[in-house]
Every structure is written in C-alpha cells, then in structure tokens.
Write a protein that holds these residues in place. Structure first.
Motif, PDB file in Angstrom:
ATOM      1  N   ASN A  69       3.750  67.293 -26.966  1.00 53.04           N
ATOM      2  CA  ASN A  69       3.684  66.344 -25.860  1.00 53.04           C
ATOM      3  C   ASN A  69       2.334  66.426 -25.151  1.00 53.04           C
ATOM      4  O   ASN A  69       2.001  67.439 -24.542  1.00 53.04           O
ATOM      5  CB  ASN A  69       4.808  66.611 -24.860  1.00 53.04           C
ATOM      6  CG  ASN A  69       6.161  66.234 -25.410  1.00 53.04           C
ATOM      7  OD1 ASN A  69       6.294  65.250 -26.127  1.00 53.04           O
ATOM      8  ND2 ASN A  69       7.176  67.007 -25.080  1.00 53.04           N
ATOM      9  N   HIS A  70       1.559  65.341 -25.246  1.00 53.51           N
ATOM     10  CA  HIS A  70       0.262  65.256 -24.584  1.00 53.51           C
ATOM     11  C   HIS A  70       0.386  64.348 -23.368  1.00 53.51           C
ATOM     12  O   HIS A  70       0.938  63.248 -23.457  1.00 53.51           O
ATOM     13  CB  HIS A  70      -0.796  64.673 -25.529  1.00 53.51           C
ATOM     14  CG  HIS A  70      -1.168  65.564 -26.665  1.00 53.51           C
ATOM     15  ND1 HIS A  70      -2.416  66.134 -26.788  1.00 53.51           N
ATOM     16  CD2 HIS A  70      -0.454  65.983 -27.744  1.00 53.51           C
ATOM     17  CE1 HIS A  70      -2.465  66.851 -27.898  1.00 53.51           C
ATOM     18  NE2 HIS A  70      -1.284  66.782 -28.487  1.00 53.51           N
ATOM     19  N   LYS A  71      -0.128  64.783 -22.249  1.00 55.37           N
ATOM     20  CA  LYS A  71      -0.138  63.957 -21.055  1.00 55.37           C
ATOM     21  C   LYS A  71      -1.162  62.838 -21.233  1.00 55.37           C
ATOM     22  O   LYS A  71      -2.226  63.053 -21.815  1.00 55.37           O
ATOM     23  CB  LYS A  71      -0.501  64.802 -19.832  1.00 55.37           C
ATOM     24  CG  LYS A  71      -0.268  64.123 -18.493  1.00 55.37           C
ATOM     25  CD  LYS A  71      -0.501  65.112 -17.352  1.00 55.37           C
ATOM     26  CE  LYS A  71      -0.210  64.492 -15.995  1.00 55.37           C
ATOM     27  NZ  LYS A  71      -0.408  65.471 -14.890  1.00 55.37           N
ATOM     28  N   ARG A  72      -0.828  61.641 -20.730  1.00 50.43           N
ATOM     29  CA  ARG A  72      -1.770  60.535 -20.836  1.00 50.43           C
ATOM     30  C   ARG A  72      -1.780  59.704 -19.553  1.00 50.43           C
ATOM     31  O   ARG A  72      -0.784  59.597 -18.854  1.00 50.43           O
ATOM     32  CB  ARG A  72      -1.488  59.656 -22.051  1.00 50.43           C
ATOM     33  CG  ARG A  72      -0.185  58.873 -22.002  1.00 50.43           C
ATOM     34  CD  ARG A  72      -0.044  57.966 -23.213  1.00 50.43           C
ATOM     35  NE  ARG A  72       1.197  57.215 -23.157  1.00 50.43           N
ATOM     36  CZ  ARG A  72       1.557  56.289 -24.042  1.00 50.43           C
ATOM     37  NH1 ARG A  72       0.750  56.016 -25.055  1.00 50.43           N
ATOM     38  NH2 ARG A  72       2.703  55.657 -23.934  1.00 50.43           N
ATOM     39  N   ASP A  88       2.265  59.339 -18.174  1.00 54.96           N
ATOM     40  CA  ASP A  88       3.440  59.735 -18.931  1.00 54.96           C
ATOM     41  C   ASP A  88       3.011  60.723 -20.010  1.00 54.96           C
ATOM     42  O   ASP A  88       1.904  61.275 -19.954  1.00 54.96           O
ATOM     43  CB  ASP A  88       4.168  58.523 -19.526  1.00 54.96           C
ATOM     44  CG  ASP A  88       3.318  57.752 -20.530  1.00 54.96           C
ATOM     45  OD1 ASP A  88       2.157  58.167 -20.800  1.00 54.96           O
ATOM     46  OD2 ASP A  88       3.787  56.719 -21.045  1.00 54.96           O
ATOM     47  N   TYR A  89       3.871  60.934 -20.989  1.00 56.21           N
ATOM     48  CA  TYR A  89       3.571  61.847 -22.095  1.00 56.21           C
ATOM     49  C   TYR A  89       3.792  61.118 -23.410  1.00 56.21           C
ATOM     50  O   TYR A  89       4.664  60.248 -23.530  1.00 56.21           O
ATOM     51  CB  TYR A  89       4.459  63.096 -22.038  1.00 56.21           C
ATOM     52  CG  TYR A  89       4.105  64.028 -20.911  1.00 56.21           C
ATOM     53  CD1 TYR A  89       3.238  65.093 -21.105  1.00 56.21           C
ATOM     54  CD2 TYR A  89       4.625  63.834 -19.634  1.00 56.21           C
ATOM     55  CE1 TYR A  89       2.892  65.943 -20.064  1.00 56.21           C
ATOM     56  CE2 TYR A  89       4.292  64.671 -18.585  1.00 56.21           C
ATOM     57  CZ  TYR A  89       3.428  65.730 -18.809  1.00 56.21           C
ATOM     58  OH  TYR A  89       3.083  66.558 -17.777  1.00 56.21           O
ATOM     59  N   TYR A 133      -1.187  72.116 -20.991  1.00 54.73           N
ATOM     60  CA  TYR A 133      -2.444  71.366 -21.010  1.00 54.73           C
ATOM     61  C   TYR A 133      -3.176  71.583 -22.326  1.00 54.73           C
ATOM     62  O   TYR A 133      -3.280  72.704 -22.822  1.00 54.73           O
ATOM     63  CB  TYR A 133      -3.341  71.799 -19.855  1.00 54.73           C
ATOM     64  CG  TYR A 133      -4.684  71.095 -19.867  1.00 54.73           C
ATOM     65  CD1 TYR A 133      -4.777  69.748 -19.543  1.00 54.73           C
ATOM     66  CD2 TYR A 133      -5.848  71.776 -20.239  1.00 54.73           C
ATOM     67  CE1 TYR A 133      -5.993  69.089 -19.567  1.00 54.73           C
ATOM     68  CE2 TYR A 133      -7.075  71.123 -20.268  1.00 54.73           C
ATOM     69  CZ  TYR A 133      -7.142  69.776 -19.929  1.00 54.73           C
ATOM     70  OH  TYR A 133      -8.343  69.130 -19.974  1.00 54.73           O
ATOM     71  N   ALA A 150       6.231  69.904 -21.413  1.00 59.14           N
ATOM     72  CA  ALA A 150       5.443  68.723 -21.136  1.00 59.14           C
ATOM     73  C   ALA A 150       4.193  69.058 -20.350  1.00 59.14           C
ATOM     74  O   ALA A 150       3.189  68.360 -20.436  1.00 59.14           O
ATOM     75  CB  ALA A 150       6.286  67.699 -20.381  1.00 59.14           C
ATOM     76  N   GLN A 151       4.220  70.125 -19.565  1.00 60.87           N
ATOM     77  CA  GLN A 151       3.107  70.439 -18.691  1.00 60.87           C
ATOM     78  C   GLN A 151       2.054  71.333 -19.357  1.00 60.87           C
ATOM     79  O   GLN A 151       1.105  71.745 -18.709  1.00 60.87           O
ATOM     80  CB  GLN A 151       3.628  71.087 -17.409  1.00 60.87           C
ATOM     81  CG  GLN A 151       4.430  70.113 -16.546  1.00 60.87           C
ATOM     82  CD  GLN A 151       5.100  70.782 -15.363  1.00 60.87           C
ATOM     83  OE1 GLN A 151       4.918  71.970 -15.141  1.00 60.87           O
ATOM     84  NE2 GLN A 151       5.886  70.032 -14.620  1.00 60.87           N
ATOM     85  N   SER A 172       4.152  61.910 -27.657  1.00 62.33           N
ATOM     86  CA  SER A 172       4.329  62.931 -28.673  1.00 62.33           C
ATOM     87  C   SER A 172       3.387  62.662 -29.835  1.00 62.33           C
ATOM     88  O   SER A 172       3.408  61.590 -30.437  1.00 62.33           O
ATOM     89  CB  SER A 172       5.780  62.943 -29.181  1.00 62.33           C
ATOM     90  OG  SER A 172       5.948  63.910 -30.196  1.00 62.33           O
TER      91      SER A 172
END
Length: 304
Positions: free
Chosen positions: A139-142, A131-132, A22, A19-20, A134
C-alpha cells in the motif's frame, strides 16, 4: 459480540499500521518511462537515476534523460540531482547553485504544493484527496491534484513520484500531456501504468521499461493477475518456473548481473518451464518471461 468487536478493531489497527508505512523515493539504478503527447507528435522519454554526487555537503542521486526506446546512459543528458530528507524530495537542477523542492510527501488535503522548475516557472496546486493504492501487494500513499489544461488529474505516489513523470510534478502545459508508463529498478518493475491513473493523457504506444516490453494494444486479459513460482531457488542443475496461466508462444530470457542476455527459450506453450543450468556459471541472474510482447513475470534466480 465483544470478542468480534475486538477482532474488527484489531484488523483496522493492523490495516492502518500497514497503510502508514512510508516508501522513500526509489532513486538508484532506476528508470522512469514517460509517454509524451503534444500537438506536434507523440514520443516516449526516459529519466534514469544512476550514481551519486556530493553537492554542498549533501549526497545526491544523479538524474539523466533521453528519448531512446531503451535507456542508454552514454546517450543521455544530465538533468540534475535529487535527494530526500524528511519525506521531501529536493533537486539541484543542472547549472543551478541552489536546490528546489520537487516533492513534498508531508502534504495534507487542502494544502498547496508549490514548485519552481529549472526555467523559473512556478506551479502551485492544492491536494484534493489522499488515499492508498496497492502496487505489487504493498500500500503506497498517494496525493491527488486537480490541474488545469489537458491534465485533469495527477497523482503523487510514495516511492514512485508523479504520474506525469519523475521530473514533471504539477506540470500544466496547455498542449502537452505526460503519462508515467512504468518504472523499474535493476530491470525489475516497481510501477506500471493503469487506465485509472491518468486516462486523459494516454494513447496506445509500444514502450519498453528497460527489461519490460509492453504493447498497449495487446489485451493483457488475466496476465496481470498471473502468479509465477520458481523452485528450487537457488538451484544447481535445473529449476521449474511455474505459472498460473497457460502460456501461448511465450519467451523466457535470462540475463547476468551486467544485463547481458545469456539464455533464451522461445515458443513456450505450457504452464511449467524447465530451466536447465547448461553452461551458466554459479552466480546471480535475472529472468524475464514475456508473451506476445506483454510482460508476464520477472525475477531473480541464483545458481549454486
């Protein structure tokens, strides 16, 4: 029990690592398609990032804009140039001599994003949630912002930009709504609108993602979950494109690296499509499979 706890902990750690990751902003050979609703009428516009430019010792990507159905660089206006540094996106607006902050992907919940537009207008909004999401299995952070006016919510997404459009983060015009419909790079989608992303600003409209034609009024049923496999790839004489759903009057098109259509096969009613090499020379190509103006699959194929 100790072994089970260890497995669970390992799984959590693995998820956090994934998830982390970038995702830098896609800024080369890319097109963002935006829907614009206002009291004066609806339209779509496009931003395209093409080519480099050197300004004050920094390398930027040039950004253009037009209102055509398909992005056409020769018919576009130059809006400025962007660059990324330490998870922040800066823009040098056309006619300006100093760059401005466009995105800050280091913000935390409760932090305030402060931006200055090309016209001097300033916008500031607090991050209400992180959050993230998909997107195509990654998984992109948003970051979520609660804005005033018709824009009830906005997201910034790593690698993509704002759900209002590449050059419209934090926009809060009272009589305008903007929705990022899709984004593509080299005619391959890396983002497409979903109902949950920005529901207040979306109205059904036919649009093109520069290689991807969509009609919002057409139900996509299970097509969004469709999986396709092309094998063998590379190939010499023929290949099979296999889908996980039954096709009904679908169309397959193949393009060369210059974007020229070199092959078309209409009226496809099967789960497997045989692609014959025919007169195609050895090299790299791209294919697009659509059904009733809905994108099913795009991808790259190689002929040896």
């Amino acid at each position: 029990m100790k072994k089970l706890n260890t497995i669970i902990l390992f799984g959590i750690l693995q998820f956090n690592v994934c998830a982390q990751t970038y995702f830098p902003l896609v800024d080369s050979n890319a097109v963002w398609t935006i829907f614009h609703y206002s009291q004066f009428g609806n339209s779509t516009k496009k931003n395209g990032a093409f080519g480099d430019t050197l300004i004050n010792g920094f390398t930027y990507k040039k950004v253009f804009e037009n209102f055509d159905y398909n992005f056409n660089l020769t018919n576009s206006s130059y809006k400025g140039a962007i660059r990324e540094s330490n998870k922040k996106i800066y823009i040098m607006y056309y006619g300006h001599t100093a760059e401005s902050l466009l995105y800050d992907f280091t913000l935390n919940v409760g932090d305030t994003a402060k931006l200055t537009y090309y016209n001097g207008f300033q916008y500031a909004q607090k991050v209400s949630m992180i959050d993230y999401i998909s997107i195509y299995g990654q998984n992109h952070k948003r970051w979520k912002f609660n804005a005033a006016g018709l824009h009830s919510e906005e997201y910034w997404i790593e690698g993509i930009g704002s759900t209002f459009g590449l050059l419209l983060p934090l926009w809060t015009g009272s009589d305008n709504c903007f929705t990022l419909l899709c984004a593509s790079q080299n005619n391959n989608l890396f983002y497409e609108y979903t109902v949950s992303s920005n529901p207040d600003c979306y109205y059904p409209i036919a649009y093109d993602c520069d290689g991807t034609l969509n009609t919002a009024s057409v139900s996509q049923i299970n097509l969004n979950n469709n999986k396709t496999i092309l094998f063998p790839n590379p190939f010499s004489n023929s290949a099979i494109l296999k889908t996980s759903v039954a096709l009904n009057d679908a169309t397959l098109k193949i393009y060369d690296v210059l974007g020229q259509e070199v092959f078309i096969q209409p009226n496809i009613n099967a789960e497997e499509i045989k692609i014959n090499r025919g007169n195609l020379a050895a090299g790299n190509y791209y294919y697009k499979l659509t059904q009733k103006s809905v994108l099913i699959s795009t991808g790259k194929l190689i002929i040896e």
